[in-house]
Design an enzyme around this catalytic site. Sequence first.
Site, PDB file in Angstrom:
ATOM      1  CB  SER A 227     -53.546 -43.529  12.681  1.00  0.00           C
ATOM      2  OG  SER A 227     -52.529 -43.241  13.597  1.00  0.00           O
TER       3      SER A 227
ATOM      4  CG  HIS B  15     -49.916 -43.980  11.071  1.00  0.00           C
ATOM      5  ND1 HIS B  15     -50.615 -42.869  11.466  1.00  0.00           N
ATOM      6  CD2 HIS B  15     -49.701 -43.825   9.740  1.00  0.00           C
ATOM      7  CE1 HIS B  15     -50.816 -42.071  10.426  1.00  0.00           C
ATOM      8  NE2 HIS B  15     -50.281 -42.637   9.369  1.00  0.00           N
TER       9      HIS B  15
ATOM     10  CG  ASP C 190     -50.846 -40.028   6.954  1.00  0.00           C
ATOM     11  OD1 ASP C 190     -50.633 -39.408   5.905  1.00  0.00           O
ATOM     12  OD2 ASP C 190     -50.358 -41.152   7.197  1.00  0.00           O
TER      13      ASP C 190
END
Length: 341
Positions: free
Chosen positions: A12, A39, A131
């Site tokens: 990310s 992401h 995540d």
Amino acid sequence: MARRDVVVMGASAGGVEALRTLLGDLPPDFPAAVLVVLHMPPSAHSALPSILERVCALPVAAAEHGAPLRPGTVTVGVPDHHLMLAGDHLVLSHGPRENGHRPAVDVLFRSAARAAGPRVVAVVLSGALDDGTAGMVAVRARGGVGVAQDPEDAIYGSMPTQALVVGGADHSVPVAKMATLLTELVTEEVDMAGAPEPSELMAVETALADLDADALNRSERPGTPSGFGCPSCHGSLFTISEGGMERYRCRVGHAWSPEALAAEQSEALEGALWMALRGLEERAALSLRMGERAARRGHAHSAESFRQRHDEAQEAALLIRALLQRGYRDADAPSTEVGEA
């Protein structure tokens, strides 16, 4: 016997830099297929394949639905679609977001764990929140290996930290040493016959991410009622306990880790406060105007009533402004819209 020939990577915020270093260090004869999720905003064109292609000795391409899994290649997830592995081919799904993301790291890891079991090496790189942690649990439950970037080495250490502390990643190394570790791991042989079978939970969650009709039409959902609402669809969330962690999923499949849910609730609360502030400011302005009109017409009692209504609205608005100034959003949850053109 088989080799560990599927490497799944998730990143990310700060992940582009980590991916450039890691993939740039992989040898040209790296034998495993590499699948990457970063992401990214849903509407933008992703420049990540071209960014990584400049530094990587392996072929790099954006994921295509139905494409076969190819050893010695790097495949990158595309905006607004989950990247999944089903058998020996890739799937692009417009399924429900997980932790507010599509593509989501957990979806890739979980589907790879179900499809390839102990052949999988899962890698969590720099990023905010958590995540990839639930996906790491799934990979290790099937006999796969988990690798996390050393949190001290990451630009944002939250995702690697959670993958280690909660997800139980087997290795933690700086990104500069990760290519060497992966090259060693993909030479290891694994016993497919002795691998743990995919759990029913793993099967259901993978099916939900792929918008499978049978999974969506099930009368029951995994987990127990949590008492919380889903920030995406406002449906009821169910608590799922797996591998020592709790997380949440709603009836239609939106999934949330604890940190992601808390961050989303904070954002929703801030939005509600701004809406309330707007309503109070409008109420104060309208009361002031009506009071002035009543005063011009000689209606002193009505003018006083509207003045009190104006003052009450202004006082409440000041309280909400003070709350907004204190800030409800997580200062450690930066935008993850990186690697985009």
